[in-house]
Motif scaffolding. Structure first.
Motif, short mmCIF file in Angstrom:
data_model
loop_
_atom_site.label_atom_id
_atom_site.label_comp_id
_atom_site.label_asym_id
_atom_site.label_seq_id
_atom_site.Cartn_x
_atom_site.Cartn_y
_atom_site.Cartn_z
N ALA A 276 12.68 -2.73 10.70
CA ALA A 276 12.52 -3.63 9.45
C ALA A 276 11.44 -2.68 8.26
N ASP A 277 12.42 -3.58 7.36
CA ASP A 277 11.71 -2.61 6.17
C ASP A 277 9.91 -2.84 6.46
N LEU A 278 9.19 -2.08 5.89
CA LEU A 278 7.56 -1.90 5.74
C LEU A 278 6.83 -2.37 4.69
N CYS A 279 5.13 -2.19 4.36
CA CYS A 279 5.21 -3.07 3.35
C CYS A 279 4.63 -1.63 1.85
N ARG A 280 5.25 -0.56 2.49
CA ARG A 280 5.47 0.45 1.42
C ARG A 280 6.70 1.06 1.47
N SER A 281 7.32 1.48 -0.10
CA SER A 281 8.74 1.27 0.26
C SER A 281 9.24 3.02 1.05
#
Length: 292
Positions: A276-281
């Motif tokens: 999954a992508d996360l809240c900070r790149s």
């Protein structure tokens, strides 16, 4: 379900699959959403706990829609008699993308969530927010009828709700963990925890460094000294977690993250991995978990 929190949390766990195929939310549906519907809110009750799921449809901006949904969630928990919100999960499409106003989607989401908490003055529970290949914002909530809930912060980190303005117009509204004390005992809900020291990302681009910092943050949150500072008479280590979920930005890192988690938490902890992508790149991995 048997009504025990342990069983409930087993059913809440996302399966070991990429969020890109949305099996996580399908798993939630299979386990919980056999209860009632109220508008867009779908919920089930069992053993003194309430589980709610709702979706904000895809949009070019989300702040106001998220604020409105949270208002509905707060109203529902109060109306049906589950005033204590223990844990929140969020699955955000294009989490690192930008809205029509040029604001990162996650930061736009944080504006709406913060406004909702400001309106009700509620305790900020443990929470996670990760990317989803599906558009829109999916929110899942766990609340309870009875028990004392304590918000726990991390001595190594600035509280998320006090982040400086460089992280967005409104700070993220969550605590690093929550500890629920009930007659049957205590449960610790660990928020999504990553390689952040103070308020800045540590070891950008370095998976090993981020894993070490993440595990150090988890240890700091659940340690006896930290819990005592919050008035909680308990203390834990990594091996005390019943289960953890690791969200991993790059599929190629899944095997390394799994090996590191199993070594850090030990054989007694169930470990699940999701891409999954996360809240900070610049974050590569995030870990959440439960101690019952």
């Amino acid at each position: 379900m048997t009504g025990s929190l342990g069983v409930a949390l087993e059913e809440l766990d996302l399966p070991s699959a990429d969020l890109g195929v949305h099996t996580g939310l399908a798993g939630f549906g299979d386990a919980w959403l056999t209860g009632r519907s109220e508008g867009r809110l779908r919920y089930a009750e069992e053993g003194g706990f309430l589980f709610v799921s709702a979706v904000v449809p895809p949009s070019v901006r989300y702040a106001e829609a998220v604020r409105a949904l949270y208002a509905e969630l707060f109203a529902l928990t109060k109306r049906v008699g589950y005033p204590t919100i223990c844990r929140l999960w969020h699955y955000i499409g294009r989490i690192n993308g930008t809205t029509a106003d040029g604001l990162e989607t996650y930061r736009d989401f944080c504006v709406g969530r913060a406004l909702a908490f400001e309106e009700v003055g509620a305790t900020m529970p443990a929470a996670s927010a990760v990317g989803s290949a599906h558009e829109g914002v999916s929110v899942c909530l766990l609340a309870t009828r009875a028990g004392a809930l304590t918000a726990i912060e991390n001595p190594l980190q600035v509280p998320a709700y006090r982040y400086p303005g460089q992280h967005g117009p409104k700070s993220p509204s969550f605590s690093r963990a929550t500890y629920l004390r009930q007659d049957a005992g205590g449960t610790l809900f660990l928020s999504g925890t990553a390689s952040i020291l103070g308020h800045e990302t540590a070891h950008p681009g370095d998976l090993a460094g981020q894993l070490a910092t993440t595990f150090g943050n988890v240890e700091a949150v659940v340690h006896e000294r930290n819990l005592a500072r919050h008035g909680v008479d308990a203390g834990f280590g990594l091996a005390d977690f019943d289960r953890v979920t690791a969200y991993v930005r790059h599929a190629d890192d899944l095997a390394a993250v799994e090996a590191s988690c199993r070594a850090a938490f030990g054989a007694g902890t169930a470990v699940r991995l999701l891409r999954a992508d996360l809240c900070r790149s610049d974050l590569l991995v995030e870990v959440e978990g439960v101690i019952t």
